[in-house]
Design a protein around this motif. Structure first.
Motif, short mmCIF file in Angstrom:
data_model
loop_
_atom_site.label_atom_id
_atom_site.label_comp_id
_atom_site.label_asym_id
_atom_site.label_seq_id
_atom_site.Cartn_x
_atom_site.Cartn_y
_atom_site.Cartn_z
N ALA A 169 0.82 -1.21 0.00
CA ALA A 169 0.00 0.00 0.00
C ALA A 169 0.86 1.26 0.00
CB ALA A 169 -0.91 0.00 1.23
N LEU A 173 1.07 3.91 -3.12
CA LEU A 173 0.69 5.30 -2.88
C LEU A 173 1.84 6.25 -3.24
CD1 LEU A 173 -1.58 7.10 -1.74
CD2 LEU A 173 -0.49 6.89 0.50
N THR A 281 -1.54 -9.73 -3.42
CA THR A 281 -2.44 -9.16 -2.42
C THR A 281 -3.50 -10.17 -2.01
OG1 THR A 281 -2.09 -6.96 -3.36
CG2 THR A 281 -4.02 -7.26 -1.94
#
Length: 442
Positions: A169, A173, A281
């Motif tokens: 994550a 980002l 994931t």
């Protein structure tokens, strides 16, 4: 066979258990982040030529060899000076290594020395990580109630996957918010600063943890071994073999069944790189979900039957799952299904393997025994196997060969699992009570 004692002289507070369980997040955050940023780091620290990525990955492989050394060193500290002290020291070194990485000058500033310094810090990080997992597993086992050891200890494996998801994550980002030039100039530092802050927070939280009641018992009874590793080698060689076998199965199911799968799918042309990484994931989520269930099941029926069932599954399922993914006849869903089944298998072995390996040893020398048995197996069947799997796929053209590798290890390990004593306190104690005739007081 002696029955594991269910007697506990003290209860570790829940807050200390939570801190210990969640601390493996940092280890796998760093592990995953480095691999996800390998291409960026190759440009930043090695100049970006055609050998840069290989140098970056080689640095990762070389540093991996430091893990067993770290495990031995921290295992000795934990067995001699206490579980809390070794966990504090390892996290302090991890914090320093991640912060120093975030502050490193790049190739443009100091030339080839940048890559050399990165390698030194990777070795320091790997050394400190070596004592993390075994220390956390021992602490959780010794702090949990006897009837919940499997569930509580398995949380160390689940927390690892949380760290991996967090790294994904933060990386996504960071990459999504800036240009490639900004990422190479300074943006790559942000995830490492985040990691340093996370590690520092865990280090502060660990300072509030209470010492393991098992180590306090040893202090009170004056049974702390002078040389924990020598003590373990002298008195618990069969336990070392069993620990090695369980960890070998856990390592190959994880590193081939989870870590290698995205590379397998992309290098074989089955899925594009982005979509194959997306399966990582899903695999991480599957492991997080299955881990506590497997740990809790081992508390109810015992470690041995669950490990034997998983060993049989590891002999049969991976071959067909790699074949299913390679064939891709059912499209993305069949590929995802194969990856998720492999992830659940690996998660189950990791969940039950955590308490089962720690229970092979008494409190005296437990961390040193885990360090030797677990890290040697991980070095042989973890770090090297993804490379070997890819090499064999390319040389043989047989897409199911990674599954055959897992099946071969499972076949070799199964006799050890079938003959190992039951270590779950509740199950072993129940069998012991049934085997001992009750005296008639009538």
């Amino acid at each position: 066979m002696s029955v594991p004692s269910t007697h506990r002289t003290a209860e570790i507070p829940r807050a200390s258990m939570v801190v210990a369980a969640l601390s493996t997040v940092v280890e796998w955050y760093d592990f995953t982040l480095y691999l996800y940023f390998a291409t960026v780091l190759s440009r930043v620290f090695f100049g970006g030529d055609r050998h840069s990525l290989l140098a970056t990955l080689a640095g990762f492989a070389v540093s991996y060899a430091m893990r067993p050394l770290g495990a031995m060193a921290f295992g000795h500290i934990g067995d001699r000076l206490g579980r809390q002290r070794t966990l504090l020291l390892s996290m302090m070194l991890m914090t320093a290594a991640m912060l120093a990485t975030a502050l490193l000058p790049d190739y443009a500033a100091i030339g080839p020395a940048a890559g050399a310094l990165l390698l030194v810090l990777r070795c320091l990080m790997a050394f400190s990580v070596g004592g993390e997992y075994t220390g956390v597993v021992a602490y959780l086992l010794e702090g949990a109630r006897a009837e919940r050891r499997g569930l509580i200890t398995s949380l160390a494996a689940a927390a690892s996957e949380v760290g991996a998801l967090l790294a994904v994550a933060v990386a996504a980002l960071t990459v999504g918010m800036m240009s490639e030039a900004q990422l190479a100039a300074w943006g790559w530092r942000i995830p490492f600063f985040v990691g340093a802050a996370l590690a520092g927070s865990v280090w502060i939280a660990r300072s509030t943890m209470q010492e393991s009641p098992e180590f306090l018992r040893q202090l009170e009874q004056h049974t702390v071994p002078d040389s924990p590793l020598r003590h373990t080698l002298a008195h618990h060689r069969p336990a070392l073999l069993r620990t090695f076998a369980i960890s070998a199965l856990g390592s190959i199911t994880y590193y081939v069944g989870i870590t290698y799968v995205p590379a397998f799918l992309s290098s074989s042309g089955i899925l594009a790189e982005g979509r194959s990484l997306g399966l990582s994931t899903l695999a991480a989520v599957a492991v997080i979900v299955v881990t506590p269930f497997a740990g809790a099941l081992s508390d109810r029926v015992g470690r041995k039957p669950v490990l034997v069932a998983l060993g049989v599954a590891a002999m049969l399922l991976p071959l067909s799952m790699f074949g299913l993914m390679a064939n891709g006849g059912g499209g993305t869903w069949s590929i995802a299904g194969g990856a998720i089944v492999l992830a659940c298998l690996a998660g189950g072995v990791s969940a039950v393997g955590a308490p089962a390996t720690a229970e092979q040893f008494p409190g005296e020398g437990r961390l040193s025994g885990l360090a030797l048995g677990v890290t040697v197996a991980t070095a042989l069947f973890g770090g090297l196997t993804p490379f070997l799997a890819e090499l064999l796929v390319q040389r043989t053209g047989w897409s199911a060969v990674p599954g055959a590798m897992i099946a071969a290890v499972a076949l070799a390990v199964l006799p050890v699992l079938l003959t190992m004593p039951e270590t779950c306190p509740a199950v072993a104690g129940h069998r012991f009570r049934r085997a001992v005739p009750q005296r008639d007081h009538g």
